[in-house]
Design an enzyme around this catalytic site. Sequence first.
Site, PDB file in Angstrom:
ATOM      1  N   ASP A 480       0.837  -1.206   0.000  1.00  7.99           N
ATOM      2  CA  ASP A 480       0.000   0.000   0.000  1.00  7.99           C
ATOM      3  C   ASP A 480       0.871   1.254   0.000  1.00  7.99           C
ATOM      4  O   ASP A 480       2.083   1.197   0.277  1.00  7.99           O
ATOM      5  CB  ASP A 480      -0.884  -0.050   1.262  1.00  7.99           C
ATOM      6  CG  ASP A 480      -2.176   0.733   1.120  1.00  7.99           C
ATOM      7  OD1 ASP A 480      -2.287   1.531   0.177  1.00  7.99           O
ATOM      8  OD2 ASP A 480      -3.069   0.541   1.971  1.00  7.99           O
ATOM      9  N   ASP A 550     -10.549   1.823  -3.399  1.00  6.51           N
ATOM     10  CA  ASP A 550     -11.122   1.555  -2.078  1.00  6.51           C
ATOM     11  C   ASP A 550     -12.637   1.524  -2.142  1.00  6.51           C
ATOM     12  O   ASP A 550     -13.287   1.126  -1.185  1.00  6.51           O
ATOM     13  CB  ASP A 550     -10.675   2.637  -1.084  1.00  6.51           C
ATOM     14  CG  ASP A 550      -9.346   2.282  -0.446  1.00  6.51           C
ATOM     15  OD1 ASP A 550      -8.875   1.148  -0.646  1.00  6.51           O
ATOM     16  OD2 ASP A 550      -8.772   3.135   0.245  1.00  6.51           O
TER      17      ASP A 550
HETATM   18  C1  DGJ Z   1      -5.863   1.764   1.856  1.00  5.91           C
HETATM   19  C2  DGJ Z   1      -6.193   0.529   1.088  1.00  5.91           C
HETATM   20  O1  DGJ Z   1      -6.627   0.847  -0.177  1.00  5.91           O
HETATM   21  C3  DGJ Z   1      -7.226  -0.275   1.875  1.00  5.91           C
HETATM   22  O2  DGJ Z   1      -7.643  -1.376   1.131  1.00  5.91           O
HETATM   23  C4  DGJ Z   1      -6.608  -0.679   3.168  1.00  5.91           C
HETATM   24  O3  DGJ Z   1      -5.533  -1.539   2.920  1.00  5.91           O
HETATM   25  C5  DGJ Z   1      -6.162   0.545   3.928  1.00  5.91           C
HETATM   26  N1  DGJ Z   1      -5.325   1.395   3.132  1.00  5.91           N
HETATM   27  C6  DGJ Z   1      -5.427   0.148   5.177  1.00  5.91           C
HETATM   28  O4  DGJ Z   1      -4.880   1.205   5.811  1.00  5.91           O
END
Ligand code: DGJ
Length: 739
Positions: A480, A550
């Site tokens: 991430d 997300d």
């Molecule tokens: C952003 C990601 O896109 C989410 O899926 C998740 O992993 C969060 N960060 C966790 O902090």
Amino acid sequence: MLIHTNQEKNQFHLTNGHVSYIFHVMKNGQLGHLYYGKALRHRNDFSHLQTYDVPTAASCHVYEDDPAFSLETLRQEYPAYGNSDFREPAISVGKEGIPHVPNFIYNSFRIVEGKPELNGLPATYVNENDEASTLQIILKDKFIQAELTLHYTIFRDKPVITRSASLKNEGTENLVIDRIMGASLDLPDKDFIFTHLAGTWSRERHVKERKLEMGIQSISSLRGASSHHHNPFLALKRPASTEHTGEVYGFNFVYSSNFIMQVEVDHYDIARLTVGIHPFGFKWNLVPDESFQSPEVVMVYSDQGLNGMSQAFHNLYRENLIPNQWKKEERPILINNWEATYFDFNEERLVNIAKSASELGIELFVLDDGWFGKRNDDTSSLGDWYEDLDKLPNGLESLAGKIAETGMKFGLWFEPEMISPNSELFKDHPDWAVGMPGQHHTLGRNQLVLDFSRPEIVDYIYEKMSDIIKRTDLSYIKWDMNRNITEAFSRKLSAQQQGEFFHRYILGVYSLYERLTKEFPHVLFESCAGGGGRFDPGMMYYAPQAWTSDDTDAVERLKIQYGTSFAYPIYSMGSHVSAVPNHQTLRETPLSTRANTAYFGTFGYELNPLMLTEEEREEIKGQVAFYKQHRSLIRNGHFYRLLSPFEGNETAWMIVSPNQSEALVGYYKVLAAPNGRKHQTLRLCGVDEAKVYQVAGRNYYGDELMQIGLQLPTEFNGVNSQKAKRGGDFQSQVFHIKS
Ligand code: DGJ
């Protein structure tokens, strides 16, 4: 032969039966562009394509007093600024502190079978040398003693040419590069629709279109990531072209940091495209004997509309970009605990989720954010890559062992490039964060960025990650990156070198990916940047799939996945079924529609299976079985967009197996509309017109499916409740078609 040369006239023709790209050396020794588009038959001399068309002496600056030669009106291959061309250039370089008008004169050429690697950078590659040929044109600027090499690779069986540029300092004094594009292309006119993918967090890659007009139009990122906001993708489509017909030129930049894709339409309605590292703030010091390599630009020509362009990108990325390991291997159906637990979990809770998911047939358990340091929310611990013993008192090995006992593989979330001010790492190394000493540091999601331009920091993170991979026998990593870079400054670079920071940073990211993927080829990497903030071909070279967004709402995903498919194969899009009400939109969509959307990607779940009813569990078992049955088709097939969510209430797409023996069709209607047409049909694409296909209990010839269409089940119209097979908001259906 893919590359023809006429050495007497200094002309070059790259062609493979799909596309032609022709250029030559002009009489001033620089390179002139002649043609790019549908394949032309080769002829020995293309001189007639050069038009010396100087409109009026009064408005044009001619070269060496030749009234018929002005760079202002000539189509060039890799232009400079400061001569008689007043448009924005491809290159700007000079000796430190001395103004210079670059004058790169043709020196020689080389043809290399296959495609050489680009030093330290992700790029498309060949599996066998006869898949492509590479032409390298060497030009020299005597005044600054620099050698410029333009690299062109033409793929044998694909309508694809890739380009990049490299510059070598052959002198004894330092050079400073202010701008070095991967490619510049002078098109014959401006009659194009500038088509790109734009958005922001949670609504990435929406399709946007605008007509080219006189002036400069561009998309870019200055965020230190390719960004949620503008994807490094651009299509120039002829106004009459459609999804399936007409000319489209597609461009994608194999890079994950600051970029620009710009079209300048000049006063004669000629369009110049430039694609490269964003020159704003960029300054590279090139010391004697060193070279700088620009990232690569992928160029696709399609005469079969946008969809033809997309299929060319998809084929290239599946065969010539993603890691070898993942070309044939199916990706596991995963369950990710993020939306199920957020930071609130312990070993028991996780193992219960895993057991329950395993009973549904799910194959990989991914533990997301919150397993390390003392991270109970997003205010701490990034950089402390050891397990939180309050949550996991028996350690990661124990958890990994228990997950393995459920029959599932184990995956972990990392955010390797970040550091929380509230972390042990920050206490020990406050100087490892990006930023200017003593000055304000902007926080993003309460965190700072680790200075990945420093190899010793990358080494440190490599040690931490590789140790955990080994200890837990890890199968998957979600990498991430949740903030962009501000106060871009490295304490290890001199004042003059600060303009190198962003590029050095991303080279550091690539080097970590390179080491980890080489050492642990069996570990599947999924890239992520707060969802789809770094969904680009640079990342795809290491991580064959990316967390698309997300936003897991099925309706929002229609637009996001549809837009993403313009450049990227659907099997690269992480797409999960999540709980309702959806956490991003509060919308409640049927479980079937959530799966019907997520099937067209790398499939998974983002919910708590312990909260499901028995009925839902049965439905999910069916979904998992369905995906397993069809995932090789989803990995391999040819993808067609049928109805656009940007144009109406319905979306449809399909994927057809390479031998056209089967296909999956997804149809989605967002809002119910009463009393619509009685026999609604959906026209398909890409099937074999002569084959008989069975679908939903009926037989159709392929030509019927394409010319008349697949009949959709009867829709509720207010009075036909007995006969209606579908209705209501957020309805969808996936059809399996088999010959
Ligand atoms: C952003 C990601 O896109 C989410 O899926 C998740 O992993 C969060 N960060 C966790 O902090």
